[in-house]
Design a protein around this motif. Structure first.
Motif, mmCIF file in Angstrom:
data_model
loop_
_atom_site.group_PDB
_atom_site.id
_atom_site.type_symbol
_atom_site.label_atom_id
_atom_site.label_comp_id
_atom_site.label_asym_id
_atom_site.label_seq_id
_atom_site.Cartn_x
_atom_site.Cartn_y
_atom_site.Cartn_z
ATOM 1 N N GLU A 129 50.337 34.993 55.410
ATOM 2 C CA GLU A 129 49.936 36.263 55.044
ATOM 3 C C GLU A 129 49.993 36.170 53.333
ATOM 4 O O GLU A 129 48.918 36.690 52.994
ATOM 5 C CB GLU A 129 50.937 37.321 55.463
ATOM 6 N N ASN A 130 50.900 35.738 52.976
ATOM 7 C CA ASN A 130 50.853 35.475 51.500
ATOM 8 C C ASN A 130 49.660 34.807 50.898
ATOM 9 O O ASN A 130 49.069 35.253 49.922
ATOM 10 C CB ASN A 130 52.367 35.036 50.969
ATOM 11 N N SER A 137 42.940 37.961 46.591
ATOM 12 C CA SER A 137 42.733 38.776 45.402
ATOM 13 C C SER A 137 41.966 37.715 44.560
ATOM 14 O O SER A 137 41.252 38.086 43.615
ATOM 15 C CB SER A 137 44.366 38.536 44.927
ATOM 16 N N ASN A 138 41.927 36.372 44.651
ATOM 17 C CA ASN A 138 41.107 35.438 43.974
ATOM 18 C C ASN A 138 39.736 35.956 44.108
ATOM 19 O O ASN A 138 38.850 35.674 43.375
ATOM 20 C CB ASN A 138 41.566 34.035 44.171
ATOM 21 N N ILE A 141 38.614 38.939 42.367
ATOM 22 C CA ILE A 141 38.464 38.623 40.952
ATOM 23 C C ILE A 141 37.195 37.981 40.686
ATOM 24 O O ILE A 141 36.458 38.377 39.687
ATOM 25 C CB ILE A 141 39.861 37.856 40.499
ATOM 26 N N GLN A 142 36.833 36.848 41.242
ATOM 27 C CA GLN A 142 35.587 36.219 41.018
ATOM 28 C C GLN A 142 34.411 37.228 41.351
ATOM 29 O O GLN A 142 33.478 36.945 40.792
ATOM 30 C CB GLN A 142 35.486 35.050 42.027
ATOM 31 N N LYS A 143 34.304 37.900 42.569
ATOM 32 C CA LYS A 143 33.287 38.837 42.782
ATOM 33 C C LYS A 143 33.123 39.695 41.788
ATOM 34 O O LYS A 143 31.952 40.061 41.244
ATOM 35 C CB LYS A 143 33.567 39.558 44.005
ATOM 36 N N ASN A 144 34.255 40.354 41.163
ATOM 37 C CA ASN A 144 34.171 41.303 40.142
ATOM 38 C C ASN A 144 33.412 40.924 38.643
ATOM 39 O O ASN A 144 32.659 41.291 38.161
ATOM 40 C CB ASN A 144 35.333 41.884 39.657
ATOM 41 N N HIS A 145 34.039 39.769 38.470
ATOM 42 C CA HIS A 145 33.449 38.646 37.642
ATOM 43 C C HIS A 145 31.997 38.383 37.543
ATOM 44 O O HIS A 145 30.988 38.603 36.593
ATOM 45 C CB HIS A 145 34.188 37.257 37.339
#
Length: 214
Positions: A129-130, A137-138, A141-145
């Motif tokens: 799960e972690n 999360s990664n 972040i990449q999508k927003n970038h």
């Protein structure tokens, strides 16, 4: 001037071939002797003529030189045969290790996809799960970038097109366009309607809101 290499081929004339053989044989024997003397090398040379006549030179004993060569060649043959066997064992070990790594990767992949979880403990499930949360999360972040970069490129294209439009309007003698106001609220106008159906009593008024065309 660079001359091309002359292609060597067999001398067809028998007499010329015999003369050339005698000259080259003498030169070769002389070179073998000079090599043995100048460099203190053990040299053995055997030449068979086209008619089967043998010519030989040895700095010591040609039989001893031949025995030494055979012994050396035998030792090289053993080492050459041993090398592939060791290399084969090494490759087999690497193949087994790679197979184990591939199997572990396949198990990890299936677990990340939510499969084969029955044998997992609570700690292992928590770890999976972690890992998934960290992966998400990664990815975000990449999508927003990427989205931010795409928006910046669109803004730059808009700026360039605006400049080109202003230049073209200037050449045509037109005034530059005023920047449009973004997010303008659309006004509403209240219009009263009178009920026309037959009824007793004063007419009712209904208020309907229409979008203003202005």
């Amino acid at each position: 001037m660079v001359r091309g290499k002359t292609q060597m081929k067999r001398i067809e004339n028998a007499a010329s071939r015999q003369v050339t053989f005698s000259k080259r044989r003498s030169g070769l024997l002389k070179k073998a002797f000079e090599l043995s003397v100048l460099c203190d090398a053990e040299v053995a040379l055997i030449i068979f003529s086209p008619r089967g006549k043998v010519f030989e030179f040895s700095s010591s004993s040609i039989n001893k030189t031949i025995e030494r060569y055979q012994s050396k060649a035998k030792g090289l043959g053993i080492s050459k045969r041993g090398a592939p066997e060791n290399e084969q064992h090494h490759l087999e070990g690497e193949t087994v290790d790679l197979a184990k790594k591939i199997e572990l990767l396949e198990v990890s992949k299936r677990r990340l996809l939510g499969e084969c979880l029955d044998s997992c403990s609570i700690e292992e499930l928590q770890q999976i799960e972690n890992e998934l949360e960290q992966s998400l999360s990664n990815i975000r972040i990449q999508k927003n970038h990427l989205c931010k970069g795409h928006i910046e490129r669109l803004k730059e294209q808009e700026r360039i097109l605006g400049e080109e439009n202003a230049k073209l309007r200037g050449k045509c003698g037109l005034q530059p366009l005023q920047p449009s106001t973004k997010h303008q609220s659309v006004p509403y106008v209240e219009i009263s309607e009178v009920e026309t159906e037959l009824f007793i009593g004063p007419p009712e008024r209904r208020t309907v809101r229409y979008l203003s065309e202005t």
